[in-house]
Design a protein around this motif. Sequence first.
Motif, PDB file in Angstrom:
ATOM      1  N   TYR A  75      39.739  39.032  29.650  1.00 33.66           N
ATOM      2  CA  TYR A  75      38.688  38.020  29.757  1.00 33.66           C
ATOM      3  C   TYR A  75      37.351  38.665  30.094  1.00 33.66           C
ATOM      4  CZ  TYR A  75      42.722  34.941  30.339  1.00 33.66           C
ATOM      5  OH  TYR A  75      43.902  34.270  30.165  1.00 33.66           O
ATOM      6  N   LEU A  76      36.325  38.116  29.503  1.00 31.88           N
ATOM      7  CA  LEU A  76      34.963  38.436  29.903  1.00 31.88           C
ATOM      8  C   LEU A  76      34.591  37.486  31.029  1.00 31.88           C
ATOM      9  CD1 LEU A  76      33.276  38.509  26.364  1.00 31.88           C
ATOM     10  CD2 LEU A  76      34.207  40.458  27.652  1.00 31.88           C
ATOM     11  N   ALA A  77      33.984  37.993  32.068  1.00 27.53           N
ATOM     12  CA  ALA A  77      33.421  37.137  33.120  1.00 27.53           C
ATOM     13  C   ALA A  77      31.962  36.932  32.736  1.00 27.53           C
ATOM     14  CB  ALA A  77      33.542  37.801  34.486  1.00 27.53           C
ATOM     15  N   VAL A  78      31.626  35.709  32.362  1.00 22.86           N
ATOM     16  CA  VAL A  78      30.296  35.408  31.840  1.00 22.86           C
ATOM     17  C   VAL A  78      29.567  34.494  32.822  1.00 22.86           C
ATOM     18  CG1 VAL A  78      29.010  34.344  29.940  1.00 22.86           C
ATOM     19  CG2 VAL A  78      31.089  35.661  29.464  1.00 22.86           C
ATOM     20  N   ILE A  85      27.522  38.955  30.402  1.00 21.50           N
ATOM     21  CA  ILE A  85      28.796  39.489  30.895  1.00 21.50           C
ATOM     22  C   ILE A  85      28.539  40.213  32.215  1.00 21.50           C
ATOM     23  CG2 ILE A  85      30.676  41.111  30.468  1.00 21.50           C
ATOM     24  CD1 ILE A  85      30.139  40.672  27.437  1.00 21.50           C
ATOM     25  N   VAL A  86      29.239  39.777  33.263  1.00 20.17           N
ATOM     26  CA  VAL A  86      29.108  40.434  34.564  1.00 20.17           C
ATOM     27  C   VAL A  86      30.350  41.251  34.908  1.00 20.17           C
ATOM     28  CG1 VAL A  86      27.453  38.753  35.445  1.00 20.17           C
ATOM     29  CG2 VAL A  86      29.899  38.408  35.861  1.00 20.17           C
ATOM     30  N   GLY A  87      31.430  41.069  34.136  1.00 21.34           N
ATOM     31  CA  GLY A  87      32.649  41.816  34.394  1.00 21.34           C
ATOM     32  C   GLY A  87      33.696  41.561  33.333  1.00 21.34           C
ATOM     33  N   VAL A  88      34.777  42.316  33.445  1.00 19.67           N
ATOM     34  CA  VAL A  88      35.937  42.164  32.565  1.00 19.67           C
ATOM     35  C   VAL A  88      37.168  42.223  33.455  1.00 19.67           C
ATOM     36  CG1 VAL A  88      37.265  43.171  30.667  1.00 19.67           C
ATOM     37  CG2 VAL A  88      34.767  43.215  30.578  1.00 19.67           C
ATOM     38  N   GLY A 117      28.421  43.782  44.093  1.00 20.09           N
ATOM     39  CA  GLY A 117      27.993  43.353  45.418  1.00 20.09           C
ATOM     40  C   GLY A 117      27.493  41.924  45.469  1.00 20.09           C
ATOM     41  N   LYS A 118      27.736  41.148  44.421  1.00 22.46           N
ATOM     42  CA  LYS A 118      27.249  39.775  44.342  1.00 22.46           C
ATOM     43  C   LYS A 118      28.381  38.743  44.384  1.00 22.46           C
ATOM     44  CE  LYS A 118      23.284  41.265  41.595  1.00 22.46           C
ATOM     45  NZ  LYS A 118      22.584  41.144  40.296  1.00 22.46           N
ATOM     46  N   GLY A 119      29.610  39.194  44.621  1.00 20.37           N
ATOM     47  CA  GLY A 119      30.731  38.273  44.719  1.00 20.37           C
ATOM     48  C   GLY A 119      31.433  37.984  43.406  1.00 20.37           C
ATOM     49  N   TYR A 120      31.067  38.661  42.340  1.00 20.74           N
ATOM     50  CA  TYR A 120      31.678  38.375  41.043  1.00 20.74           C
ATOM     51  C   TYR A 120      33.155  38.756  40.989  1.00 20.74           C
ATOM     52  CZ  TYR A 120      27.059  37.267  39.260  1.00 20.74           C
ATOM     53  OH  TYR A 120      25.833  36.697  39.058  1.00 20.74           O
ATOM     54  N   ALA A 121      33.526  39.896  41.558  1.00 16.80           N
ATOM     55  CA  ALA A 121      34.935  40.302  41.532  1.00 16.80           C
ATOM     56  C   ALA A 121      35.812  39.267  42.226  1.00 16.80           C
ATOM     57  CB  ALA A 121      35.109  41.673  42.175  1.00 16.80           C
ATOM     58  N   LYS A 122      35.352  38.771  43.354  1.00 11.75           N
ATOM     59  CA  LYS A 122      36.108  37.749  44.093  1.00 11.75           C
ATOM     60  C   LYS A 122      36.339  36.512  43.228  1.00 11.75           C
ATOM     61  CE  LYS A 122      35.679  34.837  48.209  1.00 11.75           C
ATOM     62  NZ  LYS A 122      34.819  34.531  49.367  1.00 11.75           N
ATOM     63  N   GLU A 123      35.298  36.059  42.554  1.00 11.35           N
ATOM     64  CA  GLU A 123      35.425  34.870  41.710  1.00 11.35           C
ATOM     65  C   GLU A 123      36.254  35.160  40.458  1.00 11.35           C
ATOM     66  OE1 GLU A 123      34.738  30.813  40.502  1.00 11.35           O
ATOM     67  OE2 GLU A 123      35.005  31.902  42.371  1.00 11.35           O
ATOM     68  N   MET A 124      36.098  36.342  39.884  1.00 16.28           N
ATOM     69  CA  MET A 124      36.896  36.721  38.715  1.00 16.28           C
ATOM     70  C   MET A 124      38.384  36.690  39.055  1.00 16.28           C
ATOM     71  SD  MET A 124      34.490  39.917  37.423  1.00 16.28           S
ATOM     72  CE  MET A 124      35.800  40.781  36.561  1.00 16.28           C
ATOM     73  N   LEU A 125      38.740  37.270  40.194  1.00 12.66           N
ATOM     74  CA  LEU A 125      40.142  37.286  40.594  1.00 12.66           C
ATOM     75  C   LEU A 125      40.628  35.877  40.888  1.00 12.66           C
ATOM     76  CD1 LEU A 125      42.719  38.838  41.132  1.00 12.66           C
ATOM     77  CD2 LEU A 125      41.859  39.364  43.438  1.00 12.66           C
ATOM     78  N   ARG A 126      39.807  35.065  41.542  1.00 18.73           N
ATOM     79  CA  ARG A 126      40.202  33.677  41.831  1.00 18.73           C
ATOM     80  C   ARG A 126      40.514  32.920  40.535  1.00 18.73           C
ATOM     81  NH1 ARG A 126      38.677  28.493  42.032  1.00 18.73           N
ATOM     82  NH2 ARG A 126      36.684  28.851  41.005  1.00 18.73           N
ATOM     83  N   LEU A 127      39.661  33.061  39.549  1.00 19.07           N
ATOM     84  CA  LEU A 127      39.879  32.381  38.272  1.00 19.07           C
ATOM     85  C   LEU A 127      41.100  32.947  37.546  1.00 19.07           C
ATOM     86  CD1 LEU A 127      36.156  32.148  37.092  1.00 19.07           C
ATOM     87  CD2 LEU A 127      37.603  30.251  37.901  1.00 19.07           C
ATOM     88  N   ASN A 128      41.316  34.243  37.677  1.00 17.94           N
ATOM     89  CA  ASN A 128      42.467  34.858  37.014  1.00 17.94           C
ATOM     90  C   ASN A 128      43.786  34.454  37.672  1.00 17.94           C
ATOM     91  OD1 ASN A 128      42.994  36.361  34.700  1.00 17.94           O
ATOM     92  ND2 ASN A 128      43.327  38.240  35.859  1.00 17.94           N
ATOM     93  N   ILE A 129      43.760  34.191  38.959  1.00 13.80           N
ATOM     94  CA  ILE A 129      44.951  33.686  39.650  1.00 13.80           C
ATOM     95  C   ILE A 129      45.346  32.337  39.052  1.00 13.80           C
ATOM     96  CG2 ILE A 129      45.801  32.792  41.869  1.00 13.80           C
ATOM     97  CD1 ILE A 129      44.009  35.029  43.181  1.00 13.80           C
ATOM     98  N   MET A 130      44.361  31.513  38.741  1.00  7.13           N
ATOM     99  CA  MET A 130      44.648  30.220  38.094  1.00  7.13           C
ATOM    100  C   MET A 130      45.226  30.443  36.695  1.00  7.13           C
ATOM    101  SD  MET A 130      41.568  27.732  39.537  1.00  7.13           S
ATOM    102  CE  MET A 130      40.399  28.274  38.329  1.00  7.13           C
ATOM    103  N   ASN A 131      44.717  31.440  35.970  1.00  9.04           N
ATOM    104  CA  ASN A 131      45.280  31.761  34.651  1.00  9.04           C
ATOM    105  C   ASN A 131      46.728  32.216  34.780  1.00  9.04           C
ATOM    106  OD1 ASN A 131      42.902  31.185  33.249  1.00  9.04           O
ATOM    107  ND2 ASN A 131      42.166  33.287  33.376  1.00  9.04           N
ATOM    108  N   ALA A 132      47.015  33.008  35.797  1.00  6.89           N
ATOM    109  CA  ALA A 132      48.379  33.483  36.029  1.00  6.89           C
ATOM    110  C   ALA A 132      49.324  32.319  36.285  1.00  6.89           C
ATOM    111  CB  ALA A 132      48.405  34.461  37.204  1.00  6.89           C
TER     112      ALA A 132
END
Length: 181
Positions: A75-78, A85-88, A117-132
Amino acid sequence: MTDIVLIEPTTEYAEDIWAFRQEIIDFDEDNDDRFAGCSSLGDCRSAEEWINLCVMMKSAETVSKTGFTVPAHTYLAVRKSDNRIVGVIDLRHHIDHPILGTWGGHCGYSVRPAERGKGYAKEMLRLNIMNAAKLGINRMLVTCDEGNVASEKTILANGGVFEKTIEVDGVKMKRFWIVTS
């Protein structure tokens, strides 16, 4: 909460995918794990090649053609405000594999250097937990290098429970489990 969505890679984002890749190469030159969760983005010759690889990786029938053995979604984190794109992040459908079951885990992620350092990884993982959870994965194994404090904080902020530290090729890795539902 950060204003991002996780979407599957499409050609609409090809230019930004390639810019993301170059930024990782330039900024993380000395990091062997710089493309964590990016499904071989560093090895591809074009964004379109990588997008096609991501499509093939989703299916148990086509994953073997990619050089991988376990199906995964990437997933792209947009960021919604500017469509950047802020992450993958990826999500492996299972960890019934010697590497994934030991230290690879269910997902890996990379945040664009300019956006760290802006909290994107935390939100990316949170959303990916829902995908899981939607894929029927009840518990996710997520790992990080022992010295990666930012990643450890991301995992803990998402309910990660420390299991143990292991050593892989001289590198100490921490294993965490996250309940998805």
